[in-house]
Scaffold this motif. Sequence first.
Motif, PDB file in Angstrom:
ATOM      1  N   PHE A  79     -54.694  34.495  44.781  1.00 31.97           N
ATOM      2  CA  PHE A  79     -53.791  33.585  44.084  1.00 31.97           C
ATOM      3  C   PHE A  79     -54.471  32.254  43.732  1.00 31.97           C
ATOM      4  CE2 PHE A  79     -49.145  34.954  45.276  1.00 31.97           C
ATOM      5  CZ  PHE A  79     -49.356  36.179  44.640  1.00 31.97           C
ATOM      6  N   ASP A  80     -55.302  31.734  44.646  1.00 30.16           N
ATOM      7  CA  ASP A  80     -55.864  30.407  44.363  1.00 30.16           C
ATOM      8  C   ASP A  80     -56.786  30.454  43.144  1.00 30.16           C
ATOM      9  OD1 ASP A  80     -57.753  31.857  45.742  1.00 30.16           O
ATOM     10  OD2 ASP A  80     -58.417  30.190  47.012  1.00 30.16           O
ATOM     11  N   TRP A  81     -57.520  31.549  43.039  1.00 29.54           N
ATOM     12  CA  TRP A  81     -58.395  31.702  41.858  1.00 29.54           C
ATOM     13  C   TRP A  81     -57.536  31.798  40.601  1.00 29.54           C
ATOM     14  CZ3 TRP A  81     -59.357  34.753  37.700  1.00 29.54           C
ATOM     15  CH2 TRP A  81     -60.589  34.585  37.074  1.00 29.54           C
ATOM     16  N   LEU A  82     -56.492  32.624  40.714  1.00 34.59           N
ATOM     17  CA  LEU A  82     -55.602  32.796  39.558  1.00 34.59           C
ATOM     18  C   LEU A  82     -54.940  31.475  39.183  1.00 34.59           C
ATOM     19  CD1 LEU A  82     -53.930  36.204  40.531  1.00 34.59           C
ATOM     20  CD2 LEU A  82     -55.441  35.812  38.577  1.00 34.59           C
ATOM     21  N   ALA A  83     -54.543  30.705  40.210  1.00 38.41           N
ATOM     22  CA  ALA A  83     -53.856  29.436  39.951  1.00 38.41           C
ATOM     23  C   ALA A  83     -54.746  28.500  39.149  1.00 38.41           C
ATOM     24  CB  ALA A  83     -53.464  28.778  41.284  1.00 38.41           C
ATOM     25  N   LYS A  84     -55.997  28.404  39.555  1.00 40.67           N
ATOM     26  CA  LYS A  84     -56.922  27.508  38.850  1.00 40.67           C
ATOM     27  C   LYS A  84     -57.115  27.965  37.415  1.00 40.67           C
ATOM     28  CE  LYS A  84     -59.281  25.900  42.964  1.00 40.67           C
ATOM     29  NZ  LYS A  84     -59.170  26.961  43.999  1.00 40.67           N
ATOM     30  N   ARG A  85     -57.227  29.270  37.269  1.00 43.74           N
ATOM     31  CA  ARG A  85     -57.470  29.835  35.952  1.00 43.74           C
ATOM     32  C   ARG A  85     -56.274  29.595  35.003  1.00 43.74           C
ATOM     33  NH1 ARG A  85     -61.734  32.906  34.439  1.00 43.74           N
ATOM     34  NH2 ARG A  85     -61.616  33.188  32.179  1.00 43.74           N
ATOM     35  N   ILE A  86     -55.082  29.845  35.582  1.00 42.54           N
ATOM     36  CA  ILE A  86     -53.874  29.665  34.767  1.00 42.54           C
ATOM     37  C   ILE A  86     -53.747  28.200  34.350  1.00 42.54           C
ATOM     38  CG2 ILE A  86     -51.331  29.746  34.846  1.00 42.54           C
ATOM     39  CD1 ILE A  86     -51.707  32.182  36.826  1.00 42.54           C
ATOM     40  N   HIS A  87     -54.018  27.333  35.301  1.00 41.55           N
ATOM     41  CA  HIS A  87     -53.932  25.899  35.036  1.00 41.55           C
ATOM     42  C   HIS A  87     -54.929  25.473  33.947  1.00 41.55           C
ATOM     43  CE1 HIS A  87     -53.159  21.719  35.782  1.00 41.55           C
ATOM     44  NE2 HIS A  87     -54.454  21.495  35.938  1.00 41.55           N
ATOM     45  N   GLU A  88     -56.135  25.984  34.073  1.00 41.58           N
ATOM     46  CA  GLU A  88     -57.164  25.660  33.075  1.00 41.58           C
ATOM     47  C   GLU A  88     -56.733  26.065  31.674  1.00 41.58           C
ATOM     48  OE1 GLU A  88     -60.626  27.728  34.423  1.00 41.58           O
ATOM     49  OE2 GLU A  88     -60.899  26.317  36.102  1.00 41.58           O
ATOM     50  N   LYS A  89     -56.000  27.129  31.600  1.00 39.73           N
ATOM     51  CA  LYS A  89     -55.563  27.611  30.288  1.00 39.73           C
ATOM     52  C   LYS A  89     -54.351  26.852  29.765  1.00 39.73           C
ATOM     53  CE  LYS A  89     -57.423  32.253  30.315  1.00 39.73           C
ATOM     54  NZ  LYS A  89     -57.121  33.690  30.342  1.00 39.73           N
ATOM     55  N   GLY A  90     -53.905  25.893  30.557  1.00 37.90           N
ATOM     56  CA  GLY A  90     -52.784  25.080  30.101  1.00 37.90           C
ATOM     57  C   GLY A  90     -51.443  25.783  30.218  1.00 37.90           C
ATOM     58  N   VAL A  91     -51.423  26.801  31.062  1.00 32.72           N
ATOM     59  CA  VAL A  91     -50.142  27.506  31.281  1.00 32.72           C
ATOM     60  C   VAL A  91     -49.510  26.940  32.544  1.00 32.72           C
ATOM     61  CG1 VAL A  91     -49.089  29.744  31.741  1.00 32.72           C
ATOM     62  CG2 VAL A  91     -50.996  29.563  30.117  1.00 32.72           C
ATOM     63  N   SER A  92     -48.176  26.890  32.547  1.00 28.62           N
ATOM     64  CA  SER A  92     -47.480  26.284  33.682  1.00 28.62           C
ATOM     65  C   SER A  92     -47.579  27.150  34.931  1.00 28.62           C
ATOM     66  CB  SER A  92     -46.009  26.069  33.333  1.00 28.62           C
ATOM     67  OG  SER A  92     -45.365  25.512  34.445  1.00 28.62           O
ATOM     68  N   LEU A  93     -47.690  26.469  36.057  1.00 29.81           N
ATOM     69  CA  LEU A  93     -47.644  27.154  37.354  1.00 29.81           C
ATOM     70  C   LEU A  93     -46.283  26.957  38.013  1.00 29.81           C
ATOM     71  CD1 LEU A  93     -51.166  26.255  38.704  1.00 29.81           C
ATOM     72  CD2 LEU A  93     -50.293  28.560  38.282  1.00 29.81           C
ATOM     73  N   SER A  94     -45.388  26.338  37.279  1.00 28.89           N
ATOM     74  CA  SER A  94     -44.090  26.004  37.837  1.00 28.89           C
ATOM     75  C   SER A  94     -43.016  26.620  36.952  1.00 28.89           C
ATOM     76  CB  SER A  94     -43.963  24.481  37.854  1.00 28.89           C
ATOM     77  OG  SER A  94     -42.655  24.123  38.180  1.00 28.89           O
ATOM     78  N   TRP A  95     -42.182  27.468  37.539  1.00 24.54           N
ATOM     79  CA  TRP A  95     -41.227  28.238  36.734  1.00 24.54           C
ATOM     80  C   TRP A  95     -39.813  28.076  37.241  1.00 24.54           C
ATOM     81  CZ3 TRP A  95     -42.608  30.337  32.183  1.00 24.54           C
ATOM     82  CH2 TRP A  95     -43.993  30.366  31.925  1.00 24.54           C
ATOM     83  N   GLN A  96     -38.959  27.884  36.272  1.00 24.99           N
ATOM     84  CA  GLN A  96     -37.555  27.656  36.570  1.00 24.99           C
ATOM     85  C   GLN A  96     -36.809  28.981  36.445  1.00 24.99           C
ATOM     86  OE1 GLN A  96     -36.579  24.486  37.195  1.00 24.99           O
ATOM     87  NE2 GLN A  96     -34.370  24.806  37.322  1.00 24.99           N
ATOM     88  N   GLY A  97     -35.959  29.254  37.414  1.00 24.73           N
ATOM     89  CA  GLY A  97     -35.128  30.454  37.334  1.00 24.73           C
ATOM     90  C   GLY A  97     -33.673  30.085  37.141  1.00 24.73           C
ATOM     91  N   TYR A  98     -32.937  31.009  36.575  1.00 23.20           N
ATOM     92  CA  TYR A  98     -31.550  30.714  36.217  1.00 23.20           C
ATOM     93  C   TYR A  98     -30.734  31.976  36.341  1.00 23.20           C
ATOM     94  CZ  TYR A  98     -27.614  29.097  33.371  1.00 23.20           C
ATOM     95  OH  TYR A  98     -26.377  28.739  32.925  1.00 23.20           O
ATOM     96  N   PHE A  99     -29.526  31.840  36.862  1.00 26.63           N
ATOM     97  CA  PHE A  99     -28.626  32.988  36.852  1.00 26.63           C
ATOM     98  C   PHE A  99     -27.187  32.499  36.790  1.00 26.63           C
ATOM     99  CE2 PHE A  99     -25.891  36.190  38.932  1.00 26.63           C
ATOM    100  CZ  PHE A  99     -26.161  37.281  38.123  1.00 26.63           C
ATOM    101  N   ASP A 100     -26.434  33.092  35.896  1.00 24.63           N
ATOM    102  CA  ASP A 100     -25.004  32.800  35.814  1.00 24.63           C
ATOM    103  C   ASP A 100     -24.283  34.135  35.791  1.00 24.63           C
ATOM    104  OD1 ASP A 100     -22.662  31.309  35.553  1.00 24.63           O
ATOM    105  OD2 ASP A 100     -22.694  31.494  33.372  1.00 24.63           O
ATOM    106  N   PRO A 101     -23.439  34.403  36.778  1.00 20.37           N
ATOM    107  CA  PRO A 101     -22.787  35.720  36.806  1.00 20.37           C
ATOM    108  C   PRO A 101     -21.908  35.932  35.578  1.00 20.37           C
ATOM    109  CG  PRO A 101     -21.869  34.253  38.485  1.00 20.37           C
ATOM    110  CD  PRO A 101     -23.042  33.542  37.885  1.00 20.37           C
TER     111      PRO A 101
END
Lengths: 284, 760
Positions: free
Chosen positions: B571-593
Motif C-alpha cells: 500500500f505505501d508504494w501504491l500510495a506514493k505512486r497514486i499521489h504522484e499522479k495527482g490522484v486523491s488518496l482520500s475518498w468520500q462515501g455516501y449512502f441514502d436508503p
Amino acid sequence: MADFKYIRPDNLPEALDFLWDNGQDTAIIAGGTDVMIDVKSGKLDKKYLLDISRLDELKGIELNGRDLCVGSGVTLSEIYTSALLASNALALQKSAVNFAARQIRNIATIGGNVAHSSPCGDTVPSLLLHDAIALVADKKGIQHIPMEQMATSAYMSSLTPQQIIVKFILTPYQDGYADFQKIGRRKELAISRMSMAAFVKKDSTGRISFLKLALGACTPVPCSMGAVEAFLTGKVPTRELLWEAGGLLAERMIEITGNRSSTIYKKPAVQGLFMRILFPMVGS
Amino acid sequence: MKSEYNSIGKNIQRRDIVEKLTGQANFCADIALKDALSLKVLRSSRHHAVIDKIDVSDALKIPGVVNVFTAADIPGKNLMGIINKDQPLLAHDKVRSLADPVALVAAQTDEIARQAIKVINVTYTDLEPIFDIEAALAPGAPKIHKKGNTLFTRRIKKGDAGTAFETCHTIIEKKYMTHAVEHNYIEPDAGAGYVDEDGTLVIYASTQNPHYDHKEVQGFLGLKDDQVRIIQAATGGGFGSKLDLNVQGFIGLALYHLKQPVRYVYTREESYLATAKRHPFTIHMKTGADKNGKLKAIHIRAYCNTGAYGSYGIAVASRSAVHGTGPYEIDHVDIECACIYTNQPFCGAMRGFGAPQMAFAHESQMDLLAKKLGMDPMEIRMLNGFKKGSINGTGQQLIDSVGYPECLEKIMPYYEEALTNWVTEKTTPFTKRGIGIGGMWYGIGNTGVQNPSTARIELDQNGRVILYTGCADIGQGSSTILTQVAGEVLGIAPEAIQLVVGDTKFTTNAGATSASRQTYISGNAVKDAAEQLARVLLTEGANKLKVSKTALSFGDHSLQIAGHPERSVAFDWLAKRIHEKGVSLSWQGYFDPETIPLDLETGQGSPYATYAFACHLALVEVDVLTGQVSVKKIVAAHDVGRAIHPENVIGQICGGVAMGVGFALMEAFEFGKTLSMKDYHIPTCADMPEVIPIIVESVEPTGPFGAKGVGEPALIPTAPAILNAVSHALGKRLYSLPADLESVLQASIDSGHFGPEEKM
Ligand SMILES: Cc1cc2nc3c(=O)[nH]c(=O)nc-3n(C[C@H](O)[C@H](O)[C@H](O)COP(=O)(O)OP(=O)(O)OC[C@H]3O[C@@H](n4cnc5c(N)ncnc54)[C@H](O)[C@@H]3O)c2cc1C
C-alpha cells in the motif's frame, strides 16, 4: 454539600464525651448510607459529623447465655454471613439477604437502620420478633430501650442527641420455624413495600404453641400484632385458618394506618404475604 | 457475494474496550480544562407562565459569579429542535414546563453557581397548565405553542377499514396505556469547552449526533461553520435522549461571551428533570379477523404526550403509526397517531420511537384474537406474519430480507417445550407460570425522510488507512463495526485502521446514532468510501503488476496476484505512486436508503428501505398472593440481516431485554415526583432472566455485507412477551404498563387466584 467538621473518636467514651458537649450540633455517622443522602440533599445541617464506624465497642455478634447480642456497628454483610445468627435468629439473618445490594450491605449497620427509624427498615421486624432491647449509652450512663419504643414516629428516633446505640440484646430462638420476606419493586436494591418476620413453634399435636409476628413498612412505627398471635395460638394451622388470620392482620394494620391510597395494595398483600410465609406450617 | 469473510461475522476486540475497562476513557466530566468555570441553569418554577422580568442583580453580586446570561444574550436564533424548531435554549417570553431553562450562570465553582441560581429573581404571570391529552385537546384549551396543542398527526389509510370490519368474524377493541420512561444511561449529561488560538469554540459533548449539535450551536450564536467545533467525548449511553442537545448550547453561549474554558456536568437529578423521556401513549386499537384468524382490518387512534416541546415527537408519532399493524399483513388499515403538547417536561426519542408502545398493543391484540378464535398464539402469528412479497400498511411491498417467519420458527421449539413441560411443572405454592410471545418489525433509519450518511477514507503516504466518520459510538459498538466493513473491502485487519470519530473539524455528517441506522446506513457509506479507494488501488496495482484488475486480490496492506502472494505491491508504494499522479488518496462515501415520503393524507409510501424482525418468548412466574412477577427466561430471535459482530448483536439483545423487563414491570416516571434513581426503578442483575439470543440472518441485499440493525429491535418484543405471559399465567389481561405490584395483584384478585386454595 454543607461544610462539616469530621470527627473520628478512638473509643466509645471519647465519642460519648464529644456528644455530651456537642450533641445538638452533631450527626452521628456509621455506614453513612442514610446520612450521606441527607448530606447531599442539604437536609442535614449540623456542624460535626461523628464517625463511629470504627468503634470496637459497637462490633461483634455473641451469645451470652440467654442473651444474643448484636453490636450496633455490625454491618448487614456480617449479619448475612453470621452462622450464629442463622441458628439463633434466622429471620434477622434473612433480613440481610435482600437488603439493598452488596456494596451497601458491606457498610450499612444495624444500628443505623434502627436509629434512622424508617418504617421500611428491614432489620426492624426481625428485631421486634426477638423482643430486642437496645442498649443505649450517653456519658452519664446506660439505658435499655425496647424496640417498640425506639421510634416515636416515622423517621424520628427516641434517642437524645447525646446517645449512641451500643448493641441490641435479642432473645434467641433455636428450634422452630422462622422466616423473613420482603416485597419490593424489584428483586434487589429496593426499599420494602412491605416486609414481615415470623417465628412459629408447633407442639406434638400439630397446634401452634408459640407465634411471634412483626410487620415492616406497613405502619409508621413498629406495632405489636398480639391479636393475630393470640388468634392462632393453640390452633392447628390450616389454609383457611391462616387466610383468616392474614385477614385479621390486614385489619389490624388498617386500624393503625387508616385507609390510604396504598391500602388498596397493602390490604390484600399483607394477607397474601402472611399466607406465603406461614404456609409451610400447614400439614407439616 | 463472497461466502467467507475475513472481518465480517468475527467477534474482533472492540475499539474502545481497553480504555473503558482501564478507566482511561475520557467522558465529558473527566475533561480537565485549566481554570474552567462551572455553568448552572436556573429552571422554571412554573409549569406554564409568562416571564415578566428576570432580575439577576443579586446573583451578580456573589463573589465568584462571572456572569449570568438570559435569552437576551443569545446573538443568533434562540430555537432548537431536530425536526421542528420550537424549543428555546433559554426561555424568552414564556415557560412551558418545570424543565425550561431561564438563566445561565457562569461561576468559579459548582457551589457558587448553585448559590447564584437561588437568588435570581424571576417574576412570572401564571397561565393555566395542561398535563394530559384530554385537557390539551379540549375546546378552548390554552395554547402552549402559538400553532396550537396538536404538534402533528400521522395518518395511514389503506383499503376501507370501516366496511371491512362489517365482514369480520372476530373483532377485538381495547384501550392500552403506557407510562413515561427515563433512559437512565450510566453517564449523566455533561459537556466542556474552550476557545482555541484561532477563536474557534471547541465543545466536548456527550452526544448521539455531533454534527447536528454543530449546526444548532452555530445557529444560536450566529457563527460560521468553522467557528464551532464539536468533539464527541466518550459517551456513556444515550438510548435516544442524547439526540437532543443537553449542555452543548449552554457551553457555546458561555464560550461566546467569556472566551474562557467552561464545563457543565448534570447531577442525576438535573439529568432526570431536564432531558427527554419516552412518550406516554394512549392507544385505542381495534383489530378484526376472519373465522380462520386471517387479519382483515385495523383501526387505531393513538395519542402521545410530548410535553412542552417536540424534540423527536413527530418521529415518534410517525413511526408508531407505521408500526401499528405489527409485522402482519392487513388489507384495510385506518391509523391516526397524534402528538400532543402539554406542560409536562418534554418527551423525545427513546429506543424504538413509539414502536415499543405500539408493540405492547398489537401483540396483546394478537393474543386476544387467538384466544377468541381458539387458536394458538404462535399459529395466528405464523398465519399473518410478513413474508417475502407482503405489502405493509403504507402500501410498500417487502421484497428481500423478511426474516419474521424464520424468527417464529426458531422460537417454536422453545415455545412448545415450555408449554408442554415448563408451564405444567409443579411450582412453589401460590406461584403461577405463564409463557408469552412478542413479535416485532422495525424500519431501519428515519421514517419516510431522506437520512443519508457520509464517511471518508484516506490512505496516507505510509500506506496506513484512516477512517473518518461522524457516527457517534455511544457504547453500542459502531466504531468497531465500521472498521470491520472497511477492513473487509480493503483486505486489511480492522484493528489496523486508524479512526477519527465524531469531531466536526475532521469528520462529515453521518446522521444520528438512532433509529438502528448506523450499521446499515453508515456501514454502507463507509463501504462506498472504501470501495472507491479500492478502485484507485486496483488501478495502480494493475499498472505495477501488469495483470488485469480482476486478477488482483488484497493482502495485508498490499495487492497481490491471486494465488501468488510473492507477486505483490504494498500500500505505501501504491500510495506514493497514486499521489504522484495527482490522484486523491482520500475518498468520500455516501449512502441514502431508498425511501418514498409518506403521503400526508394516506400515509402511503415507502418509509424505510429495509426492516428488522424479531420474536421473543417470555417465561414468567407470578406470585398470586403479592403480585410479584419474576421473568425466568427470554428466548430472543432477531433477524439482523447479517451479524457483522455477533457478540455485539448479543450484547444489544441482552441489554434490550433488560430494558424491556423494566418497561414491562417497573419503570414509571412521574413528572414532578421522580427526582432521582431513589424514586425510579430499573432492573438490577437480580431481575434479569436467563436470555437465549438467537441470531437470524436473512441477508439484506442493500445492506453492507447484508447487514440491517438491531439496537432498538432488541427491546421491542420483550414487554409484549412478558405481558402476554402474565396474562397466560393469570388468565387475566393487563392493559397498561408497567405491570407493577398493584396491577398484577389486582389481576390476581379479579381472576380468582387470590385465596387460600390454589386455582388451577
Ligand atoms: C442504595 C440504598 C439501598 C438501601 N436499601 C435498603 C434496604 O433494602 N433495606 C433497608 O432497611 N434500608 C436500606 N437502605 C437504607 C440504609 O442503608 C439502612 O438504613 C442502613 O442500615 C443504615 O445504616 P448506616 O450504618 O449506613 O447508617 P448511617 O447512615 O450512618 O446512619 C443512619 C442514622 O442513624 C444514626 N446512627 C447510626 N448509628 C447509630 C448508633 N449506633 N447510635 C445512634 N445513632 C446512630 C445516624 O446518626 C443517622 O441518623 C438503603 C440505602 C441505600 C443508599
